[in-house]
Design an enzyme around this catalytic site. Structure first.
Site, PDB file in Angstrom:
ATOM      1  N   SER A   7     -51.365 -41.532 -53.397  1.00 51.31           N
ATOM      2  CA  SER A   7     -52.223 -42.697 -53.635  1.00 51.31           C
ATOM      3  C   SER A   7     -53.537 -42.240 -54.238  1.00 51.31           C
ATOM      4  O   SER A   7     -54.283 -41.472 -53.620  1.00 51.31           O
ATOM      5  CB  SER A   7     -52.506 -43.430 -52.325  1.00 51.31           C
ATOM      6  OG  SER A   7     -53.591 -44.318 -52.516  1.00 51.31           O
ATOM      7  N   HIS A  18     -49.164 -44.205 -56.661  1.00 46.93           N
ATOM      8  CA  HIS A  18     -49.492 -45.442 -55.953  1.00 46.93           C
ATOM      9  C   HIS A  18     -50.940 -45.841 -56.265  1.00 46.93           C
ATOM     10  O   HIS A  18     -51.855 -45.026 -56.173  1.00 46.93           O
ATOM     11  CB  HIS A  18     -49.320 -45.180 -54.452  1.00 46.93           C
ATOM     12  CG  HIS A  18     -49.496 -46.371 -53.571  1.00 46.93           C
ATOM     13  ND1 HIS A  18     -48.504 -47.309 -53.362  1.00 46.93           N
ATOM     14  CD2 HIS A  18     -50.540 -46.773 -52.816  1.00 46.93           C
ATOM     15  CE1 HIS A  18     -48.918 -48.226 -52.510  1.00 46.93           C
ATOM     16  NE2 HIS A  18     -50.173 -47.938 -52.165  1.00 46.93           N
ATOM     17  N   ASP A  37     -53.896 -48.561 -55.351  1.00 44.90           N
ATOM     18  CA  ASP A  37     -54.355 -49.534 -54.359  1.00 44.90           C
ATOM     19  C   ASP A  37     -55.451 -50.420 -54.933  1.00 44.90           C
ATOM     20  O   ASP A  37     -56.540 -49.951 -55.252  1.00 44.90           O
ATOM     21  CB  ASP A  37     -54.905 -48.797 -53.135  1.00 44.90           C
ATOM     22  CG  ASP A  37     -53.795 -48.174 -52.311  1.00 44.90           C
ATOM     23  OD1 ASP A  37     -52.876 -48.913 -51.917  1.00 44.90           O
ATOM     24  OD2 ASP A  37     -53.849 -46.959 -52.067  1.00 44.90           O
ATOM     25  N   MET A  70     -57.974 -53.553 -54.337  1.00 45.68           N
ATOM     26  CA  MET A  70     -58.624 -54.301 -53.246  1.00 45.68           C
ATOM     27  C   MET A  70     -59.714 -55.188 -53.821  1.00 45.68           C
ATOM     28  O   MET A  70     -60.458 -54.763 -54.713  1.00 45.68           O
ATOM     29  CB  MET A  70     -59.250 -53.329 -52.252  1.00 45.68           C
ATOM     30  CG  MET A  70     -58.285 -52.289 -51.718  1.00 45.68           C
ATOM     31  SD  MET A  70     -59.108 -51.222 -50.528  1.00 45.68           S
ATOM     32  CE  MET A  70     -57.846 -49.964 -50.286  1.00 45.68           C
ATOM     33  N   HIS A  98     -50.144 -51.717 -55.557  1.00 43.15           N
ATOM     34  CA  HIS A  98     -50.213 -52.386 -54.249  1.00 43.15           C
ATOM     35  C   HIS A  98     -51.424 -53.319 -54.273  1.00 43.15           C
ATOM     36  O   HIS A  98     -52.570 -52.859 -54.256  1.00 43.15           O
ATOM     37  CB  HIS A  98     -50.364 -51.295 -53.164  1.00 43.15           C
ATOM     38  CG  HIS A  98     -50.532 -51.819 -51.777  1.00 43.15           C
ATOM     39  ND1 HIS A  98     -50.933 -51.014 -50.732  1.00 43.15           N
ATOM     40  CD2 HIS A  98     -50.343 -53.062 -51.245  1.00 43.15           C
ATOM     41  CE1 HIS A  98     -50.990 -51.736 -49.614  1.00 43.15           C
ATOM     42  NE2 HIS A  98     -50.644 -52.981 -49.911  1.00 43.15           N
ATOM     43  N   MET A 115     -53.854 -55.581 -52.682  1.00 44.37           N
ATOM     44  CA  MET A 115     -54.466 -56.071 -51.435  1.00 44.37           C
ATOM     45  C   MET A 115     -55.536 -57.077 -51.841  1.00 44.37           C
ATOM     46  O   MET A 115     -56.744 -56.840 -51.708  1.00 44.37           O
ATOM     47  CB  MET A 115     -55.046 -54.892 -50.653  1.00 44.37           C
ATOM     48  CG  MET A 115     -53.970 -54.050 -49.976  1.00 44.37           C
ATOM     49  SD  MET A 115     -54.583 -52.455 -49.435  1.00 44.37           S
ATOM     50  CE  MET A 115     -54.425 -51.552 -50.974  1.00 44.37           C
ATOM     51  N   MET A 174     -47.080 -51.643 -43.937  1.00 45.43           N
ATOM     52  CA  MET A 174     -48.376 -50.995 -43.697  1.00 45.43           C
ATOM     53  C   MET A 174     -48.326 -50.304 -42.338  1.00 45.43           C
ATOM     54  O   MET A 174     -47.976 -50.925 -41.332  1.00 45.43           O
ATOM     55  CB  MET A 174     -49.520 -52.017 -43.699  1.00 45.43           C
ATOM     56  CG  MET A 174     -49.907 -52.597 -45.042  1.00 45.43           C
ATOM     57  SD  MET A 174     -50.345 -51.392 -46.329  1.00 45.43           S
ATOM     58  CE  MET A 174     -51.628 -50.415 -45.543  1.00 45.43           C
ATOM     59  N   ASP A 206     -47.013 -46.981 -45.708  1.00 48.51           N
ATOM     60  CA  ASP A 206     -48.318 -46.797 -46.354  1.00 48.51           C
ATOM     61  C   ASP A 206     -49.419 -46.759 -45.307  1.00 48.51           C
ATOM     62  O   ASP A 206     -49.701 -47.765 -44.656  1.00 48.51           O
ATOM     63  CB  ASP A 206     -48.537 -47.953 -47.343  1.00 48.51           C
ATOM     64  CG  ASP A 206     -49.781 -47.760 -48.194  1.00 48.51           C
ATOM     65  OD1 ASP A 206     -50.473 -46.740 -48.023  1.00 48.51           O
ATOM     66  OD2 ASP A 206     -50.052 -48.638 -49.035  1.00 48.51           O
TER      67      ASP A 206
HETATM   68  C1  DX5 Z   1     -54.715 -48.459 -47.473  1.00 50.47           C
HETATM   69  C2  DX5 Z   1     -53.918 -48.217 -48.730  1.00 50.47           C
HETATM   70  C3  DX5 Z   1     -53.237 -46.914 -48.745  1.00 50.47           C
HETATM   71  C4  DX5 Z   1     -54.151 -45.734 -48.692  1.00 50.47           C
HETATM   72  C5  DX5 Z   1     -53.481 -44.748 -47.784  1.00 50.47           C
HETATM   73  O1  DX5 Z   1     -55.076 -49.769 -47.362  1.00 50.47           O
HETATM   74  O2  DX5 Z   1     -52.918 -49.210 -48.914  1.00 50.47           O
HETATM   75  O3  DX5 Z   1     -52.341 -46.786 -49.845  1.00 50.47           O
HETATM   76  O4  DX5 Z   1     -54.387 -45.121 -49.931  1.00 50.47           O
HETATM   77  O5  DX5 Z   1     -54.344 -43.736 -47.529  1.00 50.47           O
HETATM   78  P1  DX5 Z   1     -54.032 -42.612 -46.470  1.00 50.47           P
HETATM   79  O6  DX5 Z   1     -52.763 -41.944 -46.915  1.00 50.47           O
HETATM   80  O7  DX5 Z   1     -55.226 -41.738 -46.518  1.00 50.47           O
HETATM   81  O8  DX5 Z   1     -53.839 -43.287 -45.132  1.00 50.47           O
HETATM   82 ZN    ZN Z   2     -51.369 -48.795 -50.577  1.00 51.16          ZN
END
Ligand code: DX5
Ligand code: ZN
Length: 255
Positions: free
Chosen positions: A43, A68, A70, A72, A104, A106, A175, A210
């Site tokens: 990620s 990956h 992320d 947000m 992903h 969010m 998650m 994840d």
């Molecule tokens: C968190 C994200 C993850 C994040 C995971 O909300 O969806 O993808 O990057 O990070 P680690 O592997 O550090 O928990």
């Molecule tokens: Zn993620």
């Protein structure tokens, strides 16, 4: 380069794609067979954004094929991270190295952003069941955009939330921390939800875990039926991301 059966050029149309059939659309997609094997997906949230391309190259040279991303929005989760411009910036590098861009979302009302991420080069897009009153529509929008449709579930959401839309889910995302931040600890017992998701989605559907995934937690998730292991801080949080990637992949028994 040959990008397999999903190299398609033409007007986007709204036929529903499946894992095994060519998906229509106007954008280049990677072959979904990439997700048939166990994979660790670094990620980039945990990467050094000042050297993003170099960091992605490091893990891809070490064998990573799924990257990956992320996204947000400061609403669905408190932080604001990155958007489709970053997907666009990585698309050629990742695809030319035979890789997959796994987005992903969010974000609230993800269906409004699906087209932008698909156009930017996403191969799969996961939307949260909790982020929209229209989850079926959102999954459909992802497929219509030519990407694999992922259903993401927060830790507080039952696996049963997948049941009404199971026919629309190309990949499940469980998650294993509360979404919004990297570097959190894996929530113990999450593997029970993974196992239930595996029952609901059947054998052929990739299931992502994840959050808090590293060499110490990946094995139990694989045993429960997860096939795609998102690893942020356990890979990019280490000095040698390539070595860290190989360590997590080995613990997962991943390709
Ligand atoms: C968190 C994200 C993850 C994040 C995971 O909300 O969806 O993808 O990057 O990070 P680690 O592997 O550090 O928990
Ligand atoms: Zn993620």
């Amino acid at each position: 380069m040959d990008r397999g059966p999903f190299v398609v050029v033409g007007s986007p149309i709204s036929a529903v794609p499946s894992l095994s059939s060519p998906r229509p659309g106007s954008f280049t997609r990677m072959p979904s067979e990439l997700l048939a094997d166990l994979r660790v997906a670094p990620s980039i949230l945990a990467s050094d954004f000042a050297r993003l391309g170099a960091q992605v190259e490091e893990v891809m040279e070490a064998g990573a094929r799924v990257i990956h991303v992320d996204v947000m929005d400061g609403h669905f989760v408190p932080p604001i991270s990155i958007g489709d411009l970053i997907v666009d910036a990585l698309r050629d590098q990742v695809h030319e190295a035979g890789g997959w861009l796994d987005v992903h979302l969010m974000i609230e009302n993800p269906e409004r952003q699906v087209a932008a991420f698909a156009e930017a080069g996403a191969d799969s897009i996961a939307v949260h069941a909790e982020a929209t009153p229209h989850i079926r529509y959102a999954l459909e929008a992802v497929r219509d955009a030519g990407c694999l449709a992922g259903l993401a579930l927060n830790p507080g959401t039952s696996a049963e939330a997948a049941a009404p839309v199971v026919d629309m889910v190309d990949l499940g995302l469980c998650m294993t921390v509360n979404p919004g931040w990297g570097g959190q600890s894996y929530i113990p017992g999450s593997e029970r939800k993974v196992a239930r998701l595996r029952e609901l989605l059947g054998e052929g559907t990739p299931i992502t875990v994840d959050g808090g995934i590293g060499a110490d937690t990946v094995g139990q998730c694989a045993q429960a039926g997860a096939t795609l292991f998102v690893a942020g801080s356990s890979v990019f949080g280490r000095d040698d991301a390539a070595a860290a990637y190989r360590e997590v992949a080995e613990a997962a028994g991943a390709a």
